[in-house]
Enzyme design. Structure first.
Site, PDB file in Angstrom:
ATOM      1  N   GLU A  44       0.838  -1.201   0.000  1.00 45.16           N
ATOM      2  CA  GLU A  44       0.000   0.000   0.000  1.00 45.16           C
ATOM      3  C   GLU A  44       0.874   1.252   0.000  1.00 45.16           C
ATOM      4  O   GLU A  44       1.968   1.264   0.553  1.00 45.16           O
ATOM      5  CB  GLU A  44      -0.912   0.005   1.232  1.00 45.16           C
ATOM      6  N   ARG A 101      -3.655   2.179 -24.923  1.00 45.57           N
ATOM      7  CA  ARG A 101      -3.908   1.259 -26.043  1.00 45.57           C
ATOM      8  C   ARG A 101      -5.232   0.521 -25.894  1.00 45.57           C
ATOM      9  O   ARG A 101      -5.765   0.006 -26.873  1.00 45.57           O
ATOM     10  CB  ARG A 101      -2.755   0.250 -26.159  1.00 45.57           C
ATOM     11  N   HIS A 135      -2.539   7.795 -27.509  1.00 43.92           N
ATOM     12  CA  HIS A 135      -2.529   6.736 -28.530  1.00 43.92           C
ATOM     13  C   HIS A 135      -3.605   6.985 -29.585  1.00 43.92           C
ATOM     14  O   HIS A 135      -3.384   6.773 -30.770  1.00 43.92           O
ATOM     15  CB  HIS A 135      -2.727   5.379 -27.858  1.00 43.92           C
ATOM     16  N   LYS A 199       0.265  -3.849 -42.583  1.00 40.30           N
ATOM     17  CA  LYS A 199       0.643  -5.020 -41.790  1.00 40.30           C
ATOM     18  C   LYS A 199      -0.587  -5.815 -41.402  1.00 40.30           C
ATOM     19  O   LYS A 199      -1.693  -5.285 -41.290  1.00 40.30           O
ATOM     20  CB  LYS A 199       1.409  -4.601 -40.543  1.00 40.30           C
ATOM     21  N   ARG A 201      -1.938  -8.789 -38.500  1.00 39.11           N
ATOM     22  CA  ARG A 201      -1.635  -9.358 -37.188  1.00 39.11           C
ATOM     23  C   ARG A 201      -2.534 -10.551 -36.914  1.00 39.11           C
ATOM     24  O   ARG A 201      -3.638 -10.655 -37.451  1.00 39.11           O
ATOM     25  CB  ARG A 201      -1.891  -8.319 -36.082  1.00 39.11           C
ATOM     26  N   GLY A 234       8.772  -4.603 -31.819  1.00 37.74           N
ATOM     27  CA  GLY A 234       8.561  -5.551 -32.914  1.00 37.74           C
ATOM     28  C   GLY A 234       8.035  -4.897 -34.182  1.00 37.74           C
ATOM     29  O   GLY A 234       8.554  -5.114 -35.280  1.00 37.74           O
TER      30      GLY A 234
END
Length: 323
Positions: A44, A101, A135, A199, A201, A234
């Site tokens: 805490e 995200r 984002h 790309k 995924r 990546g």
């Protein structure tokens, strides 16, 4: 007693990245308010400010690096302490917005954690949020109050423009979703061409890109790959390798938030990029720095924004009306 009460700016910083808070304080010519902050044996967090904050205009800075949940909770506790000590206005400065995200549901039974973070700060007592390069811009609407969305692009673009003057530059988005940002970069750099990496995924394998294809003119050009953050590296390093394979003369990476988790540093060093440019919205320890990395200070921008907010000025004017 008659008269207008005097405004009082007070700056507070969490334990995640005290160097950034000190840099901001130096630019503002104020001191960081002293506080006691420590962890109990069970994890805490306890926070107590050592000076009266009654009636002040409070600015609370915290960078949400690892362990992100600890520093998020600490900033929430700091806001709660200020609210209960009668601070007049509480502005939360989060250079890197945590959980950004997770701003929408991709499949059923998933959380929208970015909205949850905004709700937590509103409940804790925050009146205003300030963040750098969210984002997605929609996160601004998650908080029920003013949100200042700052851009690091002018800072990064100025570095690129000064260092690579005379090069044939193409601005490259690492995915189709950032082409709007790439267009703004291109305008800032004087109307350069843009390209993007298409790309694919596997949704069941996070942080892993399956295939890349370059869309746009990159042959014999200096490619500037832009992104808001680099986590494991990546996506961005595969983009660099693909651009070099397609005939780019050189590749420079420019990103705002150096999250740099896991193998990111090794990947960035080995991907063939000429330079990797970050801002210091998050701390970068010495063992994660390398020769090709350039780190630009974000403190001057944060200090200017704090000054504008405190003086009831215009934050938007700092970004030519686009923030």
């Amino acid at each position: 007693m008659a008269g207008t009460p005097k405004k009082n700016l007070m700056l507070f910083g969490g334990r995640a990245y005290p160097e950034l808070t000190e840099q901001v304080a130096k630019h503002l010519n104020v001191s960081v308010t002293p506080q006691s902050a420590y962890d109990f044996a069970n994890g805490e967090i306890f926070v107590r400010f050592e000076e009266s904050v009654r009636g002040c205009d409070a600015f609370v800075i915290q960078s949400h690096c690892a362990p992100i949940n600890q520093w998020l909770m600490e900033q929430l506790i700091m806001v709660d302490a200020l609210k209960r000590a009668s601070a007049k206005r509480i502005t939360v400065i989060m250079p890197f917005y945590p959980y950004a995200r997770q701003d929408k549901k991709h499949r059923g039974r998933e959380p929208i954690s970015a909205r949850l973070v905004a709700d937590l700060f509103k409940t804790a007592g925050a009146d205003r949020l300030v963040a750098v390069d969210l984002h997605t811009a929609q996160i601004q609407g998650f908080f029920d109050g003013p949100v200042d969305h700052l851009w690091a692009m002018p800072l990064l673009a100025e570095h690129i423009r000064a260092k690579y003057a005379g090069h044939d530059i193409t601005v490259v988005s690492p995915d189709a979703g950032r082409t709007k940002l790439a267009e703004k970069w291109a305008d800032t750099l004087g109307g350069t061409p843009i390209a993007f990496i298409h790309k694919t995924r596997d949704p069941l394998r996070p942080n892993e890109v399956v295939a890349n294809r370059v869309v746009g003119q990159v042959q014999d050009r200096l490619c500037v790959v832009i992104d808001d953050m680099i986590d494991t590296g990546g996506t961005i390093t595969k983009a660099v390798e693909q651009l070099l394979a397609e005939g780019a003369s050189d590749v420079v990476i420019a990103a705002t938030h150096p999250v740099l988790s896991g193998p990111a540093v090794e990947r960035l060093q080995d991907c063939g990029a000429r330079e990797v440019v970050f801002t210091d919205t998050l701390p970068i320890p010495a063992d994660k720095r390398f020769e090709a990395m350039t780190v630009l200070p974000i403190a001057p921008l944060l200090a200017r924004v704090i000054q504008e907010v405190f003086e009831d000025g215009s934050v938007t004017s700092l970004f030519d009306g686009n923030a």
